[in-house]
Design a protein around this motif. Structure first.
Motif, PDB file in Angstrom:
ATOM      1  N   ARG A  39       0.246  -1.169  -0.039  1.00 19.46           N
ATOM      2  CA  ARG A  39      -0.222   0.322   0.359  1.00 19.46           C
ATOM      3  C   ARG A  39       0.829   1.043  -0.172  1.00 19.46           C
ATOM      4  O   ARG A  39       1.594   1.360   0.934  1.00 19.46           O
ATOM      5  CB  ARG A  39      -0.715   0.125   1.227  1.00 19.46           C
TER       6      ARG A  39
ATOM      7  N   GLY B  78       5.902   1.029   1.075  1.00 17.80           N
ATOM      8  CA  GLY B  78       4.716   1.137   1.760  1.00 17.80           C
ATOM      9  C   GLY B  78       5.004   0.750   2.122  1.00 17.80           C
ATOM     10  O   GLY B  78       5.422  -0.087   2.636  1.00 17.80           O
ATOM     11  N   TRP B  79       3.360   0.001   2.837  1.00 17.56           N
ATOM     12  CA  TRP B  79       2.780   0.008   3.493  1.00 17.56           C
ATOM     13  C   TRP B  79       2.528  -1.671   3.132  1.00 17.56           C
ATOM     14  O   TRP B  79       1.959  -2.017   2.612  1.00 17.56           O
ATOM     15  CB  TRP B  79       1.703   0.335   4.535  1.00 17.56           C
TER      16      TRP B  79
ATOM     17  N   GLU C  65       1.335  -4.389   9.951  1.00 19.92           N
ATOM     18  CA  GLU C  65       2.194  -3.498   9.040  1.00 19.92           C
ATOM     19  C   GLU C  65       3.150  -3.204   9.540  1.00 19.92           C
ATOM     20  O   GLU C  65       3.168  -2.270  10.534  1.00 19.92           O
ATOM     21  CB  GLU C  65       0.775  -2.883   9.029  1.00 19.92           C
TER      22      GLU C  65
END
Length: 303
Positions: free
Chosen positions: A104, A212-213, A220
């Motif tokens: 993400r 990004g995660w 996370e």
């Protein structure tokens, strides 16, 4: 109008779904949900993806990024899952393809600057600041900053400019905790890269990272993504030629930019006409510069 002079059609590979064609990289998704990132030999300048490619450029960027991920692994995990070629992929993808975690992505370009140049220099000349950060008087093009600074930018679409934004805007977009972690990671990775490059006779003036995660241990965390510390994402200068007060020679596509703005090109980079093909001599000199950066940084001969 800017963008692609000739936008390539995505290669069709069984089991892969084409997701995106970027300035340099083509993204696919495999059946496991991972991203497959393929670095082409395309080169961009002045917000155009040029009609001429630089041979081996995609492989050099990929192999150099993989080398850097190894050097940085104790600071932040990288997104690479595998470098195996997907079944049915064309042979030309060898060496330029990585299978990556699907992350993400944070919608911010994380830029670190240790030296003053480029858009930072332009802002400094107007206000003595870069992304709202006050800097001392008397700095010139190429000056080393008192300490590295985090100067984020918004991520633009193909054919558009990234836009520098203050830290407060990053905190507003992603939250104060994430903004603080991005700043800490960006400066830590830049400092590691700067020190390694310096040992090899190269100045790392500035660079940009993407994070990004992704899932880890039931939660996370941030992963370092995309390309890392390559001549396309960083300004590398030969240390023995560094001279503040002028533009510095660099290990990147500056040769391309210089030719495009020369009378020989006959092209107005501020206009709307697409850029011309690059001469063979400009292509070869640019390729040689990428190879030189790879060999100096990694200590390995390019083959």
């Amino acid at each position: 109008m800017t963008g692609f002079v000739d936008k390539p059609e995505p290669v069709q590979v069984p089991g892969l779904v084409h997701v995106h064609t970027g300035k340099v990289r083509d993204l696919y998704r495999n059946e496991a949900g991972d991203l497959v990132m393929v670095a082409s030999d395309r080169v961009s300048a002045y917000d155009w993806v040029l009609p001429t490619e630089i041979p081996d450029k995609g492989r050099i960027l990929t192999q150099l990024s993989l080398w850097w991920f190894d050097q940085l692994a104790d600071l932040v995990p990288g997104h690479v899952v595998s470098t195996e070629l997907p079944p049915g992929a064309p042979a030309d993808w060898e060496g330029r393809t990585v299978v990556c975690r699907s992350l993400r992505m944070v919608p911010v370009e994380c830029v670190a600057r240790g030296y003053l140049t480029g858009s930072g220099l332009a802002e400094y000349r107007e206000s003595r600041t870069v992304c709202g950060l006050a800097l001392p008087e008397g700095l010139v093009d190429g000056s080393e900053l008192p300490a590295p600074i985090f100067t984020p930018a918004t991520k633009a679409e193909v054919g558009e400019h990234d836009e520098n934004v203050p830290y407060e805007e990053v905190a507003r977009r992603v939250g104060a905790d994430t903004a603080a972690e991005l700043r800490q990671l960006t400066l830590a990775v830049y400092s590691r890269g700067r020190d390694i490059a310096r040992e090899r006779g190269i100045i790392l003036a500035d660079t940009k990272f993407e994070f990004g995660w992704g899932p880890e241990d039931g939660g996370e965390r941030l992963f370092l993504a995309d390309e890392v510390l390559t001549p396309d994402s960083s300004r590398f200068w030969p240390a023995d030629e560094w001279e503040p007060g002028r533009s510095q020679p660099s290990f990147d596509k500056q040769i391309v930019r210089d030719w495009l703005t020369s009378p020989a090109a006959g092209w107005d980079h501020r206009g709307e006409q697409p850029p011309p093909e690059l001469p063979a001599e400009v292509v070869e000199r640019t390729r040689a510069r990428y190879v030189e950066a790879y060999e100096m940084l990694t200590g390995t001969r390019w083959s």
